[in-house]
Scaffold this active site. Structure first.
Site, PDB file in Angstrom:
ATOM      1  N   GLU A  76      12.932  -0.260  -5.986  1.00 40.66           N
ATOM      2  CA  GLU A  76      13.007   0.670  -7.201  1.00 40.66           C
ATOM      3  C   GLU A  76      13.782   1.933  -6.886  1.00 40.66           C
ATOM      4  O   GLU A  76      13.408   3.032  -6.795  1.00 40.66           O
ATOM      5  CB  GLU A  76      11.533   1.018  -7.308  1.00 40.66           C
ATOM      6  N   GLU A  86       7.630  -7.549  -8.897  1.00 40.98           N
ATOM      7  CA  GLU A  86       6.473  -6.864  -9.202  1.00 40.98           C
ATOM      8  C   GLU A  86       5.991  -6.768 -10.709  1.00 40.98           C
ATOM      9  O   GLU A  86       7.064  -6.626 -11.515  1.00 40.98           O
ATOM     10  CB  GLU A  86       6.425  -5.118  -8.743  1.00 40.98           C
TER      11      GLU A  86
HETATM   12  O1  IFM Z   1       2.682   1.032  -6.424  1.00 42.13           O
HETATM   13  C1  IFM Z   1       3.891   0.881  -7.114  1.00 42.13           C
HETATM   14  C2  IFM Z   1       4.943   0.248  -6.149  1.00 42.13           C
HETATM   15  O2  IFM Z   1       5.088   1.031  -5.117  1.00 42.13           O
HETATM   16  C3  IFM Z   1       6.368   0.360  -6.752  1.00 42.13           C
HETATM   17  N1  IFM Z   1       6.100  -0.151  -8.170  1.00 42.13           N
HETATM   18  C4  IFM Z   1       5.364   0.281  -8.936  1.00 42.13           C
HETATM   19  C5  IFM Z   1       4.243   0.139  -8.516  1.00 42.13           C
HETATM   20  C6  IFM Z   1       2.912   0.816  -9.400  1.00 42.13           C
HETATM   21  O3  IFM Z   1       3.106   2.034  -9.564  1.00 42.13           O
END
Ligand code: IFM
Length: 475
Positions: A176, A371
């Site tokens: 990210e 994710e």
């Molecule tokens: O916890 C975070 C993660 O570190 C990166 N992506 C989003 C998740 C939820 O906010």
């Protein structure tokens, strides 16, 4: 791989392709704790979380889930969950305490052992090189706003590749980068806490360059490794035809700013000038490095973004003006459910995102959802269980969307639930729980939630069952 109606409710079971990779995800600072153990250096998140007012209730990652000391027990939990893959990140300051120079061998050994113990449990390690815990010493030299950090990241990548890379496997360079640049350098919500557009624009380019350089090092050190980058993407929707032009700008700045350089070797024309890295920072060859072929694109998807034209001179509930775009705001349609983060839940947004990205993907490049998940108001009930029905519904909806995208030709090869354990949720500290496994932080007791057994069923059958509404109505 067609769906079959198994319970007569109109709901269908949805089989996933053979070999679909089912996993769970987490990151170093969010779970490891043990911030002073075995020569670990300081990261920007140590500094930030220890700065009063930065993290809710003053929480820090000092202890977190204490994974560093409890990894055996936690890896055994993965076996019980039945996951095929574990996505984790290596903490740069454990391996190179000041971000450059000598290797801290105990730090590297921890991850070597982690990889070995995963393999011994028949679980595929999926290694992320950068999930936000930048060594503080590099921040002191300008952090990601300094081009040199990208070079240091390449050296660090090489150390990890040569030190523990013989498992081959899946490697994610940066997690990210959009959030790092926007939250870390523009809004200051995340470490290192800057609020400066120019720094954010520079960080944008150097994070991407770091990806490109790391990719190059991985290709030469580990020819068999599969390498990708993970981007957080949102479906961006316009409220109506009048808002479409503004939504296109938001889309370019939210998704295109990182997606276009990686897939097309250029920054998006629609992004505004102050968001884009200035030409003076882009050296010859940078865009070629950044857009060098990847084996997969990791997508983190949580929620859509809705854009409307509105009177931004006065506050409106559920609207957030977009800075620098007078009369344009993001908003929360009332009819969409929200998670306990206050984020909209809209599985169709995942479907639309997968379809849109797949259209730009080079042949042979796969996609993984690296994710997806939700925070919920979880608690241990008097019977001693956590009945997280909202999470099951969120998961079911998003898996159904992923399945539908596969039916429509998207080369989606795997899904990782975020997160395996409740953990340190950045600026929210421990107040937001995303885990399949409940963590009682005072005692460090672990308790798999109801969603863990739901997900276990999906993974073991390689199929999404109809949503059993009994589950929802009994709680
Ligand atoms: O916890 C975070 C993660 O570190 C990166 N992506 C989003 C998740 C939820 O906010």
């Amino acid at each position: 791989m067609t769906a079959s109606n198994v319970n007569g409710s109109g709901e269908v079971a949805r089989p996933f392709p053979e070999g679909f990779l089912w996993g769970v995800a987490c990151s170093s600072y969010q779970i490891e704790g043990a911030v002073h153990a075995d020569g670990r250096g300081r990261s920007v998140w140590d500094t930030f979380s220890h700065t009063p007012g930065k993290v809710l209730r003053g929480d820090t990652g000092d202890i977190a889930c204490d994974f560093y000391n409890r990894s055996d027990e936690d890896l055994d939990l993965l076996i019980a969950l039945g996951v095929a893959a574990f996505r984790f990140s290596v903490a740069w300051p454990r391996i190179q305490p000041t971000g450059s120079g000598a290797v801290n061998q105990p730090g590297l050994d921890f991850y070597r052992s982690l990889v070995e113990r995963l393999l011994a449990r028949n679980i595929e390690p999926v290694l992320t090189l950068y999930h936000w815990d930048l060594p503080q010493s590099l921040e002191d030299l300008g952090g990601w706003a300094n081009r040199d950090t990208a070079e240091r990241f390449a050296d660090f990548t090489q150390i990890v590749a040569e030190g523990i890379g013989d498992f081959g496997g899946m490697w994610i360079t940066v997690n990210e980068p959009q959030v790092v640049a926007s939250h870390g350098y523009r809004t200051g919500e995340h470490a290192p806490g800057h609020t400066d557009d120019a720094l954010a624009a520079a960080a944008t380019h150097h994070l991407l360059l770091g990806h490109g350089l790391a990719l190059q090092r991985l290709r030469s050190a580990l020819p068999a490794a599969r390498v990708g980058i993970t981007l957080d993407l949102h479906a961006v929707r316009a409220q109506d035809a009048e808002a479409e032009a503004a939504a296109a700008v938001a889309e370019a700045e939210q998704n295109g700013l990182f997606l276009d350089p990686v897939l097309q070797g250029r920054y998006p024309a629609l992004a505004r000038e102050h968001i884009l890295p200035p030409a003076s920072l882009i050296e010859d060859g940078d865009m070629e490095l950044i857009s060098a072929p990847i084996d997969f694109l990791g997508i983190n998807y949580y929620s859509p973004v809705y854009v409307k034209l509105t009177d931004t001179s006065v506050p409106h509930a559920d609207e957030t003006p977009i800075a620098g775009l007078p009369g344009v705001a993001t908003y929360m349609p009332i009819e969409l459910p929200r998670t306990s983060m206050g984020w909209l839940s809209e599985p169709d947004g995942l479907y639309d995102t997968l379809i849109a990205v797949a259209a730009d993907l080079p042949p042979g490049c796969k996609m993984y959802i690296t994710e997806n998940g939700c925070a919920a108001e979880d608690y241990v009930n008097p019977e001693g269980s956590v009945e997280d029905v909202e999470r099951i519904e969120y998961l079911h909806g998003h898996l159904a969307a992923a399945w539908r995208a596969i039916q429509d030709g998207v080369p989606l090869a795997g899904y990782f639930y975020w997160s395996v354990y409740d953990n340190f949720e950045w600026g929210w500290g421990y107040q937001k729980r995303f885990g399949l496994v409940f963590v009682e932080f005072e005692s460090q007791r672990r308790l798999p939630k109801r969603s863990a057994s739901f997900y276990q069923g999906v993974m073991s059958a390689n199929e999404l069952p109809p949503l059993d509404l009994q589950i929802a109505s009994t709680t």
